[in-house]
Design an enzyme around this catalytic site. Structure first.
Site, PDB file in Angstrom:
ATOM      1  N   GLY A   1     -57.420 -22.318 -44.490  1.00  0.00           N
ATOM      2  CA  GLY A   1     -57.184 -20.949 -44.925  1.00  0.00           C
ATOM      3  C   GLY A   1     -55.714 -20.692 -45.174  1.00  0.00           C
ATOM      4  O   GLY A   1     -54.854 -21.544 -44.937  1.00  0.00           O
TER       5      GLY A   1
ATOM      6  N   PHE B   1     -48.062 -16.034 -43.559  1.00  0.00           N
ATOM      7  CA  PHE B   1     -46.833 -16.800 -43.761  1.00  0.00           C
ATOM      8  C   PHE B   1     -47.074 -18.307 -43.786  1.00  0.00           C
ATOM      9  O   PHE B   1     -46.311 -19.088 -43.256  1.00  0.00           O
ATOM     10  CB  PHE B   1     -45.760 -16.443 -42.729  1.00  0.00           C
ATOM     11  CG  PHE B   1     -46.312 -16.092 -41.391  1.00  0.00           C
ATOM     12  CD1 PHE B   1     -46.662 -17.076 -40.501  1.00  0.00           C
ATOM     13  CD2 PHE B   1     -46.495 -14.758 -41.027  1.00  0.00           C
ATOM     14  CE1 PHE B   1     -47.174 -16.760 -39.270  1.00  0.00           C
ATOM     15  CE2 PHE B   1     -47.012 -14.436 -39.786  1.00  0.00           C
ATOM     16  CZ  PHE B   1     -47.345 -15.434 -38.915  1.00  0.00           C
TER      17      PHE B   1
ATOM     18  N   LYS C   1     -50.790 -25.149 -38.433  1.00  0.00           N
ATOM     19  CA  LYS C   1     -50.344 -23.972 -39.167  1.00  0.00           C
ATOM     20  C   LYS C   1     -49.005 -24.321 -39.787  1.00  0.00           C
ATOM     21  O   LYS C   1     -48.031 -24.577 -39.074  1.00  0.00           O
ATOM     22  CB  LYS C   1     -50.219 -22.817 -38.190  1.00  0.00           C
ATOM     23  CG  LYS C   1     -49.898 -21.508 -38.830  1.00  0.00           C
ATOM     24  CD  LYS C   1     -50.199 -20.442 -37.814  1.00  0.00           C
ATOM     25  CE  LYS C   1     -49.478 -19.152 -38.077  1.00  0.00           C
ATOM     26  NZ  LYS C   1     -49.654 -18.248 -36.947  1.00  0.00           N
TER      27      LYS C   1
ATOM     28  N   ASP D   1     -51.621  -7.550 -33.263  1.00  0.00           N
ATOM     29  CA  ASP D   1     -52.393  -7.812 -34.472  1.00  0.00           C
ATOM     30  C   ASP D   1     -53.762  -8.379 -34.133  1.00  0.00           C
ATOM     31  O   ASP D   1     -54.188  -9.402 -34.668  1.00  0.00           O
ATOM     32  CB  ASP D   1     -51.631  -8.752 -35.405  1.00  0.00           C
ATOM     33  CG  ASP D   1     -52.198  -8.712 -36.824  1.00  0.00           C
ATOM     34  OD1 ASP D   1     -52.924  -7.753 -37.151  1.00  0.00           O
ATOM     35  OD2 ASP D   1     -51.920  -9.648 -37.602  1.00  0.00           O
TER      36      ASP D   1
END
Ligand SMILES: *[C@@H]1O[C@H](CO)[C@@H](O)[C@H](O)[C@H]1NC(C)=O
Ligand SMILES: *[C@@H]1O[C@H](CO)[C@@H](O)[C@H](O)[C@H]1NC(C)=O
Ligand SMILES: *[C@@H]1O[C@H](CO)[C@@H](O)[C@H](O)[C@H]1NC(C)=O
Length: 837
Positions: A525, A529, A546, A643
């Site tokens: 995905g 950032f 990531k 978040d």
């Protein structure tokens, strides 16, 4: 009669048989406490113990359609079952008959077949009686000798006076086995049972796998339950003799209702009934923390919940698998630095310990500690010894012969343990040990401090940071980042810890290989950032990578933040960071891989959402709540995630939730409870009004997001983009209105199916609505949320209209400066959503 008319013909015969039975066995008329061979018990009739404490009869758990004979508390409004006779052989309907038959107690179904019975006894003139202790017994009508008793066949609950353990004469055991689910009494996966191999202790098993152990009884308490203190109204005993090995507890105040249960999720809990509040008070539970998980730190590893990382090797030992150890995978444990030399070995004295697993131990209650030491030092396979009983200065002897497993260290109330070490590993003479340790620790702190300081100084000089700014901002950030990771990790916020935070640095090639050169196929995905890839290390371990996009200056801050934070956090509901990779201007975070990816990819996907039945959704909700509680309260820092949303909840292969993405999280100082930011980050739809509007964040803004998430999980709908015909409301407003009108269940995601406990769903919704209250003060803390989710009897306030209940989302730009003066009208209630400042 209405039912009978609708019945197909072929049932007539069975009904006839059934009626015959009833005619032959007159049923009892009023609430008696016993039945005799001429009486029977059918649906609607119950036995009530003489003092009115317990009741026995047929029951059917919510939505199960199955019928059981059980015992419950007569005066506890939310029915609490303590025993089930036919847990694995339910009746298909309410037409069952309990009676004395063939010198036993038997349960017949509609067709006259025995679905459950007690053992046959030698009773001549038997009677079955329900006692005030909750024991259902079969005895001679005119005698008191108990021939059969339900206390010998516990289900998931231990009541005062019951024995948990072994009858060694008849070689027969009594254990607690969980219900399969909240409304399913059949035998579940978890068992709490006494193991009498070696020095006896009690294990919590999942199927056959050890999950937790109490530690042996040491005369005062269980070695693994240091908080267990003598109570004025309850006493505990652990009996070990030739005939029996068992644990039992008793209440001195006969009115006190207390029970120990193992629930369907594998949690042991002791409850007492609080009459004034009409609720069960959960006053003890286990497993409590990571260190309670069996063998968290492997052989010879010592788990310390107050330390980070929690696993440490004891003196004279080193990690068996240093790489895994540095990834905080402690289960391989530790190995000796120096092989033992038998008679020349010495003993290391460890304090405040939970005894190692005693399955391979030997014990003698008559020996003294001195004898014990001698026995151990003479027998070369002895690895450790300790007092068996620590009360009155200590007595008895336990010696361990195998590897020492599942040890942990407590701050206080642990016990002494003497571990065999090669003399060279122990230094000279036992008395000098504390001094040496003292010096060593002090020395390490000093040396590390000096080294860290010089490294840091050099870095400053080397990169010219401080005054001159020759290099680009990105490179500077990278150095900063390196500093953060390498140097600040040596300091700890508590200022006490000296060992390095061993966050492994992976090299770029390893990650490139693992992700097939960051191929499109391995891409999971795209985030704000950077991109996320799935990879597989050469050793086979699956990872999620990531990769921060190269030119996002903003991302670097977040990256640093995330590394700093998450490396220090360990909780089963937080995603685990395995390491990072910094190479030129590449920055990457390496996480454990989550099989089921993110919650939103399942929850909001029609093809997959039926994977999430109610039980799983509830488990996910509770897991997120526990993770968040850890962030807010239990970890050493107060952390606001900022978040929280469905796409930041990852699910492992068993659909256990883990909170991820700490890029925006903020650490709060000890007393700080609220902060203000100019840059509102987060995701609309999940943001609390005070945060979206005023940039004000606190734990309560996370609670708001949690509430939104909870309602999304229950309804299967996104708050953002929620659309309901002829309604202006968003999901929050819609749920609130339906709940208010008593139509809450209509909101439940149809993918959940029909079988869910309505009261639990409604309770969940109520908790969700409380979390999204406009006024932050009115939102519960996460600790209260967990309590409310877990207890059927917790009293909860009535939620008012949620904040942000209109379909429109707040404007996405300039949110902190524009004035909003909107009101939300539902059912003639007008609430001003946001005060204009
Ligand atoms: C009574 O119980 C015994 C032992 O369980 C069994 O062998 C016997 O067949 C039973 N008798 C009847 C009439 O059911
Ligand atoms: C628990 O006890 C019962 C009855 O003695 C026994 O059948 C069962 O195997 C035990 N469970 C475990 C997991 O040992
Ligand atoms: C050492 O202790 C173990 C366990 O008690 C015992 O089985 C073994 O025989 C002992 N060995 C010697 C040499 O005494």
């Amino acid at each position: 009669m209405k039912n009978m008319r609708n019945m197909p013909r072929r049932h007539c015969y069975t009904i006839f048989v059934f009626l015959t039975l009833i005619i032959f066995f007159p049923t009892i008329a009023t609430s008696a406490d016993s039945i005799t061979p001429t009486q029977s018990l059918t649906n609607g009739q119950t036995l009530v113990s003489e003092g009115g404490v317990f009741e026995l009869g047929l029951f059917s758990p919510d939505n199960s359609g199955k019928w059981y004979v059980g015992i419950w508390y007569k005066n506890v409004p939310d029915t609490t079952y303590v025993w089930v006779a036919n847990r694995d052989t339910p009746l298909a309907n309410s037409s069952g008959t309990l009676k004395i038959y063939n010198q036993s107690i038997a349960l017949f179904d509609q067709g006259g077949t025995i679905v459950w019975s007690s053992n046959q006894t030698k009773a001549v003139n038997p009677a079955a009686q329900l006692l005030d202790s909750g024991n259902f017994v079969l005895r001679e009508d005119n005698g008191s000798e108990i021939l059969w008793q339900s206390f010998d066949y516990p289900t998931d609950t231990l009541l005062p006076g019951m024995k948990l353990g072994w009858d060694l004469e008849k070689v027969f055991e009594r254990n607690l086995t969980s219900w399969k689910g909240k409304d399913d009494p059949s035998s579940g996966d978890y068992t709490f049972k006494v193991d009498f191999n070696g020095y006896p202790e009690i294990f919590l098993l999942n199927k056959q796998k050890k999950m937790y152990r109490s530690g042996p009884w040491n005369g005062l308490r269980f070695s693994g339950v240091p908080e267990m203190a003598p109570l004025s109204n309850m006493n505990f005993e652990f009996v070990i003799d030739q005939d029996e090995v068992y644990y039992s507890f008793n209440v001195t105040d006969k009115k006190l209702l207390s029970r120990l249960t193992v629930d369907s999720s594998g949690r042991l809990q002791r409850f007492t009934w609080v009459e004034e509040n009409q609720e069960w008070n959960p006053f003890w539970y286990a497993p409590k923390d990571q260190c309670d998980d069996y063998q968290e730190c492997g052989p010879y590893g010592i788990c310390d919940a107050n330390d980070s990382p929690v696993c440490n090797c004891m003196k004279g030992f080193q990690p068996k698998n240093p790489q895994a150890w540095s990834l905080r995978l402690g289960s391989d444990g530790c190995v000796r630095k120096t092989e033992l030399q038998c008679l020349k070995d010495k003993f290391l004295h460890l304090k405040n310990m939970k005894s190692p697993d005693t399955s391979t131990s030997f014990f003698d209650m008559k020996m003294t500690l001195k004898d014990c030491e001698e026995l151990c030092s003479r027998n070369c396979s002895c690895t450790a010894y300790a007092n068996a009983n620590v009360s009155n200065g200590g007595s008895g002897c336990v010696i361990w012969t195998g590897d020492l497993l599942d040890m942990r260290k407590y701050a206080e109330d642990g016990q002494d343990l003497y571990v065999r070490l090669a003399a060279s590993d122990i230094g000279d003479g036992r008395s000098a040990i504390p001094l040496i340790i003292g010096f060593t620790v002090g020395g390490v702190i000093l040396v590390l401090g000096v080294v860290a300081f010089f490294l840091w100084k050099r870095k400053l000089l080397f990169t010219g940071k401080g005054k001159t700014q020759q290099r680009g901002p990105l490179e500077r950030s990278q150095d900063l980042l390196l500093n953060e990771v390498v140097i600040s990790s040596k300091r700890d916020y508590s200022g006490e810890k000296t060992d390095e935070l061993e966050l492994p640095l992976f090299d770029f090639d390893t990650i490139a290989t693992a992700t097939d050169n960051f191929s499109e196929e391995s891409k999971l995905g795209q985030g704000g950032f950077g991109s996320v890839y799935m990879g597989r290390l050469v050793e086979g371990q699956e990872i999620a990578v990531k990769r921060l996009s190269r030119n996002s200056g903003q991302g670097i801050e977040e990256f640093k933040n995330e590394v700093k934070l998450i490396a220090r956090l360990q909780h089963r509901n937080l995603v685990r960071l395995l390491g990072c990779c910094i190479d030129m201007d590449e920055k990457m975070l390496i996480y454990e891989y989550m099989e089921h990816r993110s919650l939103d990819s399942i929850l909001f996907n029609k093809a997959k959402s039926n994977l999430l039945n109610w039980q799983r959704r509830f488990n996910i909700i509770s897991g997120i709540a526990r993770g968040l509680l850890y962030l807010h309260q239990d970890s050493r820092f107060r952390i606001i995630h900022r978040d929280l949303k469905a796409s930041n909840i990852l699910l492992d292969k068993d659909l256990n939730p883990k909170i991820s993405d700490f890029g925006m999280a903020r650490i709060f100082g000890g007393d700080q409870t609220e902060a203000n930011t100019k840059r509102v980050v987060g995701t609309y739809g999940y943001m609390s009004p005070e945060y979206a509007m005023d940039g004000l964040f606190s734990v309560k803004s996370d609670v708001f997001s949690f509430g939104v998430l909870l309602l999304e999980i229950v309804s299967g709908k996104k708050n953002r983009g929620f659309y309901h015909s002829n309604s202006e409301l968003n999901l929050l407003g819609h749920v609130w209105r339906m709940w208010k009108e008593g139509k809450g269940l209509e909101v439940v995601d149809p993918a959940v199916g029909d079988s869910y406990p309505a009261h639990e769903v409604l309770r969940c919704m109520q908790v969700g609505l409380l979390c999204v209250q406009e006024n932050a003060e009115e939102r519960p803390k996460m600790s209260a949320v967990l309590l409310m989710l877990g207890s059927e009897t917790a009293t909860m306030p009535q939620p008012k209209i949620p904040g942000f209940c209109l379909g429109r989302n707040p404007p996405e730009t300039d949110s902190s400066s524009s004035k909003h003066d909107e009101s939300c009208t539902v059912n003639q209630v007008t609430v001003t959503m946001l005060d204009a400042r």
